[in-house]
Design an enzyme around this catalytic site. Structure first.
Site, PDB file in Angstrom:
ATOM      1  N   ILE A   1      -2.559  -3.946   1.076  1.00 27.31           N
ATOM      2  CA  ILE A   1      -3.918  -4.128   0.575  1.00 27.31           C
ATOM      3  C   ILE A   1      -4.143  -5.624   0.375  1.00 27.31           C
ATOM      4  CG2 ILE A   1      -5.425  -3.837  -1.435  1.00 27.31           C
ATOM      5  CD1 ILE A   1      -5.396  -1.361   0.163  1.00 27.31           C
TER       6      ILE A   1
ATOM      7  N   LYS B   1      -7.712  -3.024   3.853  1.00 27.07           N
ATOM      8  CA  LYS B   1      -6.483  -2.244   3.989  1.00 27.07           C
ATOM      9  C   LYS B   1      -5.883  -2.501   5.358  1.00 27.07           C
ATOM     10  CE  LYS B   1      -7.030   2.237   4.000  1.00 27.07           C
ATOM     11  NZ  LYS B   1      -7.201   3.606   3.474  1.00 27.07           N
TER      12      LYS B   1
ATOM     13  N   LYS C   1       0.862  -1.190   0.000  1.00 19.49           N
ATOM     14  CA  LYS C   1       0.000   0.000   0.000  1.00 19.49           C
ATOM     15  C   LYS C   1       0.892   1.231   0.000  1.00 19.49           C
ATOM     16  CE  LYS C   1      -3.554   2.738   0.489  1.00 19.49           C
ATOM     17  NZ  LYS C   1      -2.789   3.934   0.094  1.00 19.49           N
TER      18      LYS C   1
ATOM     19  N   PHE D   1      -2.326  -1.405  -9.879  1.00 16.03           N
ATOM     20  CA  PHE D   1      -2.629  -2.584  -9.058  1.00 16.03           C
ATOM     21  C   PHE D   1      -3.873  -3.336  -9.503  1.00 16.03           C
ATOM     22  CE2 PHE D   1      -3.657   1.271  -6.418  1.00 16.03           C
ATOM     23  CZ  PHE D   1      -5.027   1.308  -6.683  1.00 16.03           C
TER      24      PHE D   1
ATOM     25  N   GLU E   1       3.145   2.368   3.269  1.00 17.13           N
ATOM     26  CA  GLU E   1       2.090   2.696   4.228  1.00 17.13           C
ATOM     27  C   GLU E   1       1.515   1.460   4.906  1.00 17.13           C
ATOM     28  OE1 GLU E   1      -1.837   5.602   4.306  1.00 17.13           O
ATOM     29  OE2 GLU E   1      -1.386   4.470   2.500  1.00 17.13           O
TER      30      GLU E   1
END
EC number: 6.5.1.1
Length: 419
Positions: free
Chosen positions: A294, A316, A151, A232, A291
């Protein structure tokens, strides 16, 4: 289910948004496709339950309306749907669900044909994540394992090719990115080798650059040509039911067509067999400076974010942040079971306010608290207190904590004892 589809109901008839074009004489023309459900010769209200259970003696009808300004409305013949498809299978559809799928397919096909004149130029809002730090068990109950991706904390972007061969790159809110010529140039080269109808869904990003800088570059008419486009997912407007694993296979094939790209990349996929493996990958990605992660249900369709719809086929995973904020007011939820349930209102140093959901109060407690807490009691016992708030991230536009949940007060306070 109705909120999965663009449009609205009026007089029990669901109409998709008008697709507008211009006639040779310069007049505005509008094409609208509609769905209605008929039972015993009566048009009945369309409900969400009809997407999972058939209604006895009911059929669905699809029709279109076409009119030119200052002209009469022409209505097409009805296309009647009397049964769903794939009956007896896991992906079976009801009469109503099949009618909406057929109507959406025709709508998207017509929109693409008229995209040069269509108000949103064929933009389809990207699929949004529903689950935060929760992986539904259903992700692991299918025959195939879910996939995990890095992510990136970037700016969402979708790319598609226009009828004239130009590249349209747009945001989650369907705003066109006017710069990013380095990315558009490579996309134009890529589309020479692939199906021109495909949409590429991804993120504008440069590793270890802050989101504020990335957003500034993405929205500039003239940028520094440093951003990259990390893809993605992909989708076709008339094949939104295609499962995620098939879309990922096709995305891999797309990138095999042209391997000398500099600014466009396919995001790496990792297959996992359980939640622990997904969490280990999340920790690895965070160490790498990303971050979080996913998680994708590989059997899930592509569900566009119409009306801010969040898909249950995405999760997430990222660290929670927390901080103390000043409590200044209280209110209630606006719809569903949140109506009548208390919410806290906190204030930032810049005086901007935001709503926080109590994390450790049951709905029964939240209902009782909202009913019995008076402004006088609030002012005496709670106003100005520091509230510890967990949140996912700060909004890059407003600085307000997103997905905020109140953990508790900094000083021990039992709010239920106040009432």
């Amino acid at each position: 289910m109705l909120n999965h589809f663009p449009g609205h109901c009026s007089n029990n008839i669901f109409c998709f948004p008008p697709i507008e074009s211009e006639t040779k004489s310069g007049k505005k023309a509008s094409w609208i496709i509609c769905v209605q459900v008929v039972q015993h010769n009566t048009i009945i209200p369309i409900t969400d339950e009809m997407f999972s259970t058939d209604v006895k003696d009911a059929v669905a009808e699809i029709f279109t309306k076409f009119f030119v300004e200052e002209g009469t409305v022409r209505i097409s013949k009805m296309t009647r749907i009397t049964e769903g498809k794939n009956l007896g299978k896991k992906n079976a559809t009801t009469v109503v669900h099949q009618a909406f799928k057929d109507a959406l397919s025709k709508y998207n096909r017509h929109a693409r044909q008229k995209r040069g004149a269509h108000t949103n130029r064929g933009m389809i809002p990207p699929m949004l994540v529903k689950y935060f730090n929760i992986i539904p068990k259903t992700f692991f109950e299918e025959e195939t394992d879910p996939i995990v991706q890095r992510k990136r904390n970037g700016v969402r972007a979708v790319a598609c090719q226009q009828g004239d061969g130009s590249i349209l790159l747009y945001s989650r809110t369907e705003k066109e990115f006017l710069g990013l010529d380095n990315i558009k140039k490579e996309l134009k080269q890529l589309y020479l080798f692939i199906d021109v109808r495909v949409y590429l869904d991804g993120e504008l990003y440069l590793h270890r650059k802050p989101l504020q800088w990335i957003a500034g570059q993405a929205n500039a008419k003239t940028d520094s040509s440093e951003l990259h486009f990390y893809v993605f997912d992909c989708f076709w407007s008339d094949q939104l039911q295609m499962p995620s694993n098939k879309r990922q296979q096709l995305l891999t094939n797309i990138f095999k067509q042209k391997e000398d790209l500099t600014f466009i990349h396919q995001v790496e996929n990792f297959s996992v067999k359980n939640e622990d493996e997904a969490l280990r990958l999340k920790a690895q990605f965070i160490k790498e400076g990303y971050e979080g992660a996913i998680v994708r249900n590989v059997n899930g369709p592509y569900e566009p974010g119409y009306n801010n719809y969040h898909s249950a086929h995405l999760a997430k995973l990222k660290p929670l942040l927390d901080a103390e904020f000043i409590l200044v007011d209280y209110t209630q939820g606006k719809k569903g079971k949140d109506l009548g349930a208390i919410l806290w209102v906190c204030e930032l140093p810049n005086k901007k306010r935001f709503v926080v959901t109590p994390k450790h109060l049951t709905y029964a407690d939240r209902y009782a608290l909202f009913q019995k807490l008076t402004p006088a009691l609030f002012k005496k016992h709670l106003y100005g207190k520091e509230l510890t708030v967990e949140y996912a991230e700060l909004s890059p536009k407003t600085g307000i904590p997103l997905q905020a949940r109140a953990v508790g007060f900094r000083e021990p306070i039992n709010v239920l004892e106040i009432i």
